[in-house]
Design a protein around this motif. Sequence first.
Motif, short mmCIF file in Angstrom:
data_model
loop_
_atom_site.label_atom_id
_atom_site.label_comp_id
_atom_site.label_asym_id
_atom_site.label_seq_id
_atom_site.Cartn_x
_atom_site.Cartn_y
_atom_site.Cartn_z
N UNK A 22 0.83 -1.21 0.00
CA UNK A 22 0.00 0.00 0.00
C UNK A 22 0.86 1.26 0.00
N UNK A 23 1.99 1.20 0.69
CA UNK A 23 2.87 2.36 0.72
C UNK A 23 3.39 2.68 -0.68
N UNK A 24 3.73 1.63 -1.42
CA UNK A 24 4.20 1.83 -2.79
C UNK A 24 3.09 2.42 -3.65
N UNK A 25 1.90 1.88 -3.56
CA UNK A 25 0.78 2.37 -4.35
C UNK A 25 0.51 3.84 -4.06
N UNK A 26 0.42 4.18 -2.78
CA UNK A 26 0.14 5.57 -2.40
C UNK A 26 1.25 6.52 -2.85
N UNK A 27 2.47 6.04 -2.73
CA UNK A 27 3.62 6.88 -3.07
C UNK A 27 3.63 7.19 -4.56
N UNK A 28 3.37 6.18 -5.39
CA UNK A 28 3.38 6.39 -6.84
C UNK A 28 2.18 7.22 -7.27
N UNK A 29 1.00 6.91 -6.71
CA UNK A 29 -0.21 7.66 -7.09
C UNK A 29 -0.09 9.14 -6.74
N UNK A 30 0.49 9.44 -5.60
CA UNK A 30 0.57 10.83 -5.14
C UNK A 30 1.69 11.61 -5.84
N UNK A 31 2.65 10.89 -6.40
CA UNK A 31 3.78 11.56 -7.03
C UNK A 31 4.87 11.94 -6.04
N UNK A 32 4.69 11.56 -4.75
CA UNK A 32 5.68 11.93 -3.73
C UNK A 32 7.05 11.29 -4.00
N UNK A 33 7.03 10.17 -4.69
CA UNK A 33 8.28 9.44 -4.91
C UNK A 33 8.89 9.71 -6.28
N UNK A 34 8.38 10.70 -6.97
CA UNK A 34 8.91 10.99 -8.30
C UNK A 34 10.40 11.22 -8.24
N UNK A 35 11.12 10.60 -9.18
CA UNK A 35 12.57 10.75 -9.25
C UNK A 35 12.93 12.05 -9.94
N UNK A 36 13.81 12.83 -9.34
CA UNK A 36 14.28 14.08 -9.94
C UNK A 36 15.78 13.99 -10.17
N UNK A 37 16.19 14.44 -11.35
CA UNK A 37 17.61 14.52 -11.67
C UNK A 37 18.14 15.87 -11.20
N UNK A 38 19.19 15.84 -10.41
CA UNK A 38 19.84 17.08 -9.98
C UNK A 38 20.85 17.47 -11.04
N UNK A 39 20.55 18.50 -11.79
CA UNK A 39 21.37 18.90 -12.94
C UNK A 39 21.95 20.28 -12.69
N UNK A 40 23.27 20.38 -12.70
CA UNK A 40 23.94 21.67 -12.56
C UNK A 40 24.37 22.16 -13.93
N UNK A 41 23.88 23.32 -14.31
CA UNK A 41 24.22 23.94 -15.59
C UNK A 41 25.10 25.15 -15.29
N UNK A 42 26.40 25.05 -15.58
CA UNK A 42 27.36 26.09 -15.18
C UNK A 42 27.19 27.40 -15.95
N UNK A 43 27.72 28.46 -15.36
CA UNK A 43 27.78 29.74 -16.06
C UNK A 43 28.69 29.60 -17.29
N UNK A 44 28.28 30.26 -18.36
CA UNK A 44 29.15 30.31 -19.53
C UNK A 44 28.92 29.22 -20.55
N UNK A 45 27.95 28.33 -20.34
CA UNK A 45 27.64 27.33 -21.35
C UNK A 45 26.78 27.93 -22.45
N UNK A 46 27.02 27.54 -23.68
CA UNK A 46 26.14 27.92 -24.77
C UNK A 46 24.97 26.93 -24.82
N UNK A 47 23.93 27.27 -25.54
CA UNK A 47 22.71 26.47 -25.50
C UNK A 47 22.93 25.04 -25.97
N UNK A 48 23.87 24.83 -26.90
CA UNK A 48 24.13 23.47 -27.37
C UNK A 48 24.70 22.59 -26.25
#
Length: 298
Positions: free
Chosen positions: A66-92
Amino acid sequence: MYFFSKGAPAVVTISPGQSGAAVARELKQKGIIRSERLFKIFLKLTSSASDLKAGTFDLRQNMSEMEVINCIKSGRCTHYEKVTLPEGWRSEEIADELAARGVTDGHEFLRIVRQEKLEGHLFPSTYLFSLNMPARQVVNEMLAQYYNLITPLIKQSPTSLSEDQVITLASIVEREAVIHEERPQIAAVYLNRFSIGKRLEADPTVQYALGFALKENRYWKKGLTYRDLKVDSPYNTYRRAGLPPGPICNPGYESIKAVLNPTPGFEALYFVAESGGRHVFSNTYDEHLRNIKRIRGK
């Protein structure tokens, strides 16, 4: 009800339209749940497979069904990627990183950026992105950071430059500066040259014009040659007077602040890099040549 102490982290991806049985099987294989049968029973009693959101989720082994079901349904367990985009990068470079991390389609991201001329406005920061986000949503998150931090800074800083000019100059400062405290001095040099109609002669604008350097397998070619400095491009500030058509990268807060607050009374028109990234500034061309000779031994 069974109780199991939480185990090791486990990441699960649920595809759109995936059946409850298939989800249960994967959860069991990864040791997240104890029983596929119990999971399917609880899922049927409380909801349906269609209520399980598609996406990637951070779970742990030995969770209750039930914990798994509730967690997935609520979106509380959504995986997020921590992405650092440095100063000075071009869009490519940003597009490549986002695609490599599975955040969004790099080609679609670039299409939006180029169509809407957003180079310079993709604010460098650390973001938490979910996987497979629409490119439009990713762009909007980066623009929101720009509007929250940079727009007020420009509005409260007296300057004769337009916002586009500020960001364009800041993008050059961003690529030139290695030592933080030199940013206002480097900004002053370019502002001095711009104000008297002298060509900026900024190496980073040539690097931007050259694009991807195949031999180096990177953007921002090192060791520019005299032939490089003659490349025919509106971004080549060795050949064209004034500012380039737009920003050459996405500058950070401090470089933008430096353009808005250059070192007062700083009259230098030239600088050359020493070892370690520091620069030597000079007011005259003769002095500049002497500095070059001293530093490079030529």
